[in-house]
Design an enzyme around this catalytic site. Structure first.
Site, mmCIF file in Angstrom:
data_model
loop_
_atom_site.group_PDB
_atom_site.id
_atom_site.type_symbol
_atom_site.label_atom_id
_atom_site.label_comp_id
_atom_site.label_asym_id
_atom_site.label_seq_id
_atom_site.Cartn_x
_atom_site.Cartn_y
_atom_site.Cartn_z
ATOM 1 N N TYR A 28 77.024 37.260 55.412
ATOM 2 C CA TYR A 28 77.955 36.444 56.196
ATOM 3 C C TYR A 28 78.713 37.314 57.216
ATOM 4 O O TYR A 28 78.849 36.956 58.386
ATOM 5 C CB TYR A 28 78.921 35.757 55.231
ATOM 6 C CG TYR A 28 79.833 34.726 55.851
ATOM 7 C CD1 TYR A 28 79.360 33.455 56.172
ATOM 8 C CD2 TYR A 28 81.171 35.004 56.088
ATOM 9 C CE1 TYR A 28 80.199 32.504 56.726
ATOM 10 C CE2 TYR A 28 82.017 34.063 56.635
ATOM 11 C CZ TYR A 28 81.536 32.810 56.948
ATOM 12 O OH TYR A 28 82.367 31.859 57.498
ATOM 13 N N LYS B 70 78.574 36.917 61.262
ATOM 14 C CA LYS B 70 79.768 36.574 62.037
ATOM 15 C C LYS B 70 80.163 37.688 63.008
ATOM 16 O O LYS B 70 80.715 37.422 64.079
ATOM 17 C CB LYS B 70 80.923 36.226 61.095
ATOM 18 C CG LYS B 70 80.684 34.945 60.282
ATOM 19 C CD LYS B 70 80.487 33.728 61.167
ATOM 20 C CE LYS B 70 80.399 32.424 60.391
ATOM 21 N NZ LYS B 70 80.169 31.260 61.256
HETATM 22 P P1 NAD Z 1 81.345 22.996 55.854
HETATM 23 O O1 NAD Z 1 80.375 23.405 54.822
HETATM 24 O O2 NAD Z 1 82.395 22.014 55.551
HETATM 25 O O3 NAD Z 1 80.554 22.481 57.165
HETATM 26 C C1 NAD Z 1 79.408 23.096 57.656
HETATM 27 C C2 NAD Z 1 78.512 22.050 58.272
HETATM 28 O O4 NAD Z 1 77.359 22.707 58.804
HETATM 29 C C3 NAD Z 1 78.001 21.006 57.256
HETATM 30 O O5 NAD Z 1 78.169 19.700 57.767
HETATM 31 C C4 NAD Z 1 76.526 21.346 57.107
HETATM 32 O O6 NAD Z 1 75.711 20.225 56.834
HETATM 33 C C5 NAD Z 1 76.219 21.944 58.474
HETATM 34 N N1 NAD Z 1 75.032 22.800 58.464
HETATM 35 C C6 NAD Z 1 74.640 23.669 57.495
HETATM 36 N N2 NAD Z 1 73.460 24.221 57.839
HETATM 37 C C7 NAD Z 1 73.105 23.685 59.033
HETATM 38 C C8 NAD Z 1 72.003 23.849 59.910
HETATM 39 N N3 NAD Z 1 70.978 24.661 59.589
HETATM 40 N N4 NAD Z 1 71.971 23.148 61.067
HETATM 41 C C9 NAD Z 1 72.987 22.310 61.388
HETATM 42 N N5 NAD Z 1 74.050 22.084 60.612
HETATM 43 C C10 NAD Z 1 74.108 22.779 59.437
HETATM 44 O O7 NAD Z 1 81.978 24.374 56.361
HETATM 45 P P2 NAD Z 1 83.232 24.699 57.303
HETATM 46 O O8 NAD Z 1 84.193 25.461 56.494
HETATM 47 O O9 NAD Z 1 83.676 23.530 58.081
HETATM 48 O O10 NAD Z 1 82.523 25.760 58.272
HETATM 49 C C11 NAD Z 1 82.304 25.536 59.645
HETATM 50 C C12 NAD Z 1 82.180 26.885 60.331
HETATM 51 O O11 NAD Z 1 83.397 27.604 60.173
HETATM 52 C C13 NAD Z 1 81.098 27.780 59.724
HETATM 53 O O12 NAD Z 1 80.431 28.487 60.761
HETATM 54 C C14 NAD Z 1 81.884 28.728 58.861
HETATM 55 O O13 NAD Z 1 81.204 29.946 58.670
HETATM 56 C C15 NAD Z 1 83.133 28.895 59.692
HETATM 57 N N6 NAD Z 1 84.296 29.395 58.965
HETATM 58 C C16 NAD Z 1 84.814 28.689 57.911
HETATM 59 C C17 NAD Z 1 85.921 29.209 57.261
HETATM 60 C C18 NAD Z 1 86.563 28.487 56.096
HETATM 61 O O14 NAD Z 1 87.451 29.083 55.465
HETATM 62 N N7 NAD Z 1 86.189 27.268 55.783
HETATM 63 C C19 NAD Z 1 86.472 30.429 57.657
HETATM 64 C C20 NAD Z 1 85.907 31.101 58.722
HETATM 65 C C21 NAD Z 1 84.820 30.570 59.379
#
Ligand code: NAD
Length: 246
Positions: A154, A158
């Site tokens: 990850y 990132k």
């Molecule tokens: P989440 O799991 O709620 O949402 C992720 C979405 O991406 C889901 O709807 C899933 O179906 C979709 N997805 C997964 N694989 C896919 C693919 N191959 N093609 C298209 N869609 C796909 O997660 P989130 O927390 O909302 O994360 C969103 C972004 O934010 C991610 O890139 C994550 O790495 C980043 N992020 C999240 C956090 C956190 O604390 N939640 C922190 C830093 C970064």
């Protein structure tokens, strides 16, 4: 309304940060092309979005499937004539300590989080170049800057997103395309809800604002970067982490 008339493609739009961004963009008048792999979640997103000023147009879009991306992007351009904003948000985790990490976990995370951003951006940018206008927002993470035990794959993905953001900001500035990233900290979404209580407590103790973030708080910063309000901002990585990495 800050995105009136804009066509915005959001990946991973059906959950967490992507969903909050879709709903906020619609409140600001956008037409959101909501791409996700989950049909079920896309259906409930469309229901939730009913009555908002903008429009949502859902597509099954897997960021690892280049043929599918090409097809969706071509359809969207045929239908709307342009893509003004791209939010590369889709992401997954497959955590394990280095010595235990399976090759397939490395590959899966790199394929979605890193190559997926490359795939979608490469297909969308030619249209932005033609229209000589565009804003791209990549969703990175504090983990891509500072690392995190158990997240080799990850963190690499990132950090790579930040490298691509800065490269594309330089490459595309002459075409009036801005490219920025956000680096969220710990945000309450389905991605983080499965973390063990111990890990959550440890994370919380390191956040100066004393709480986890909400997806809507990330969406507000993505909105700023997507909209013309940030017209002189490019190549930046904005932390949204309650002060975690001060
Ligand atoms: P989440 O799991 O709620 O949402 C992720 C979405 O991406 C889901 O709807 C899933 O179906 C979709 N997805 C997964 N694989 C896919 C693919 N191959 N093609 C298209 N869609 C796909 O997660 P989130 O927390 O909302 O994360 C969103 C972004 O934010 C991610 O890139 C994550 O790495 C980043 N992020 C999240 C956090 C956190 O604390 N939640 C922190 C830093 C970064």
């Amino acid at each position: 309304m800050r995105l009136e008339g804009k066509v915005c493609l959001i990946t991973g739009a059906a959950s967490g940060i992507g969903k909050a961004t879709t709903l906020l963009f619609m409140q600001e008048g956008a037409t959101v092309i909501a791409g996700d792999i989950s049909k079920e979640n896309l259906d409930s997103l469309v229901k939730e979005a009913e009555g908002l000023p903008g429009k949502v147009d859902p597509y099954i879009l897997n960021v690892t499937d280049r043929d599918q991306i090409k097809e969706v992007v071509e359809k969207v351009v045929q239908k709307y004539g342009r893509i003004d904003v791209l939010v590369n948000n889709a992401g997954i985790t497959r955590d394990a300590l280095l010595v235990r990490m399976k090759e397939e976990d490395w590959d899966a995370v790199i394929n979605v989080n890193l190559k997926g951003v490359f795939n979608v951006t490469q297909m969308v940018v030619p249209y932005m170049i033609k229209q000589r206008n565009g804003s791209i927002v990549n969703v990175s993470s504090v983990v891509g800057i500072y690392g995190n035990p158990g997240q080799t794959n990850y963190a690499a993905s990132k950090a790579g997103v930040i490298g691509m953001t800065k490269t594309w900001a330089k490459e595309l500035a002459g075409r009036n395309i801005r490219v920025n990233a956000v680096a969220p900290g710990f945000i309450e979404t389905p991605m983080t809800e499965k973390l063990p209580e111990k890990a959550r407590e440890a994370a919380l103790s390191r956040i100066p604002l004393g709480r986890f973030g909400k997806p809507e708080e990330v969406a507000q910063v993505i909105l700023f970067l997507a909209s013309d309000e940030s017209s002189y901002v490019t190549g930046q990585v904005i932390g949204i982490d309650g002060g975690l990495v001060i």
